[in-house]
Design a protein around this motif. Structure first.
Motif, PDB file in Angstrom:
ATOM      1  N   PRO A 128      -8.579   4.808  -1.445  1.00 55.15           N
ATOM      2  CA  PRO A 128      -9.909   4.237  -1.678  1.00 55.15           C
ATOM      3  C   PRO A 128     -10.056   2.867  -0.996  1.00 55.15           C
ATOM      4  CG  PRO A 128      -8.962   5.052  -3.719  1.00 55.15           C
ATOM      5  CD  PRO A 128      -7.881   5.110  -2.685  1.00 55.15           C
ATOM      6  N   GLN A 129     -11.236   2.600  -0.463  1.00 55.13           N
ATOM      7  CA  GLN A 129     -11.478   1.357   0.267  1.00 55.13           C
ATOM      8  C   GLN A 129     -11.180   0.133  -0.593  1.00 55.13           C
ATOM      9  OE1 GLN A 129     -12.227   1.041   3.615  1.00 55.13           O
ATOM     10  NE2 GLN A 129     -11.777  -1.115   3.203  1.00 55.13           N
ATOM     11  N   GLU A 130     -11.482   0.201  -1.891  1.00 56.78           N
ATOM     12  CA  GLU A 130     -11.212  -0.966  -2.742  1.00 56.78           C
ATOM     13  C   GLU A 130      -9.724  -1.288  -2.816  1.00 56.78           C
ATOM     14  OE1 GLU A 130     -12.264   2.480  -5.651  1.00 56.78           O
ATOM     15  OE2 GLU A 130     -13.030   1.715  -3.762  1.00 56.78           O
ATOM     16  N   TYR A 131      -8.850  -0.270  -2.700  1.00 58.25           N
ATOM     17  CA  TYR A 131      -7.407  -0.527  -2.666  1.00 58.25           C
ATOM     18  C   TYR A 131      -7.001  -1.171  -1.349  1.00 58.25           C
ATOM     19  CZ  TYR A 131      -6.610   2.330  -6.857  1.00 58.25           C
ATOM     20  OH  TYR A 131      -6.607   2.832  -8.124  1.00 58.25           O
ATOM     21  N   ASP A 133      -8.837  -3.027   0.437  1.00 61.68           N
ATOM     22  CA  ASP A 133      -9.316  -4.413   0.351  1.00 61.68           C
ATOM     23  C   ASP A 133      -8.437  -5.238  -0.581  1.00 61.68           C
ATOM     24  OD1 ASP A 133     -11.385  -3.631   2.023  1.00 61.68           O
ATOM     25  OD2 ASP A 133     -12.838  -3.406   0.383  1.00 61.68           O
ATOM     26  N   MET A 134      -8.079  -4.664  -1.740  1.00 64.57           N
ATOM     27  CA  MET A 134      -7.287  -5.388  -2.739  1.00 64.57           C
ATOM     28  C   MET A 134      -5.948  -5.833  -2.165  1.00 64.57           C
ATOM     29  SD  MET A 134      -5.799  -4.047  -6.465  1.00 64.57           S
ATOM     30  CE  MET A 134      -7.105  -2.878  -6.590  1.00 64.57           C
ATOM     31  N   HIS A 136      -5.325  -6.173   1.046  1.00 61.22           N
ATOM     32  CA  HIS A 136      -5.552  -6.834   2.333  1.00 61.22           C
ATOM     33  C   HIS A 136      -4.893  -6.073   3.481  1.00 61.22           C
ATOM     34  CE1 HIS A 136      -7.099 -10.094  -0.080  1.00 61.22           C
ATOM     35  NE2 HIS A 136      -5.944 -10.137  -0.740  1.00 61.22           N
TER      36      HIS A 136
END
Length: 164
Positions: A128-131, A133-134, A136
């Motif tokens: 998932p994109q949020e991972y 991002d999280m 980096h």
């Protein structure tokens, strides 16, 4: 090769697969190193059966977090706890079809062995994109090929630098 080991893990559900793995090691890898089996939910009788094999050692996974058995959390512990200088983790559902000396040589020379999933799937395709991002993860790193956690080798205390 000295100071090597094969590591695996099993619960009651995967005990038949584990017996198959051990049989394939015994038949196809005559000079195999000792095998360490992490008990992630074996019945007492199954554990005793394994302990009767001279080259098999049964180990407990410490309950290092309340959810140690969920979502393969136990595998994180196993992969971060080398038992010999050269370690090869093989899932219980695998089979050994020939001696693995060349695998241990690769672990010795490179510090690790990672096996591709064999798919044209990148990390970004399954994360998932949020991972991303999280943690980096750079766009370049997110395009890296996915590897399997079912077969993984590492040298104790190795600093792993991917070979490109």
């Amino acid at each position: 090769m000295k100071n090597t080991c094969i590591i695996t893990s099993a619960s009651t559900k995967f005990f038949p697969s584990l017996i198959n793995l051990l049989g394939s090691i015994a038949k196809n890898y005559p000079n195999h190193p000792d095998v360490y089996v992490y008990d992630i939910g074996l019945f007492f009788t199954m554990r005793k059966e394994l302990e009767s094999i001279s080259w098999v050692h049964v180990l407990d996974v410490p309950h290092f977090v309340p959810h140690w058995r969920a979502c393969y959390t136990w595998k994180t512990y196993i992969l971060n706890t080398p038992l010999a200088e050269h370690n090869l983790y093989i899932d219980a559902g695998c089979q050994v079809l020939r001696p693995l000396d060349d695998v241990f040589t690769k672990i010795e020379s490179q510090g690790y062995l990672a096996v591709s999933q064999g798919l044209t799937v990148n990390i970004q395709d399954i994360t998932p994109q949020e991972y991303l991002d999280m943690y980096h993860l750079s766009p370049e790193d997110a395009k890296a090929e996915v590897i399997t956690a079912g077969i993984f080798g590492c040298k104790k205390d190795a600093v792993i630098t991917p070979v490109t």
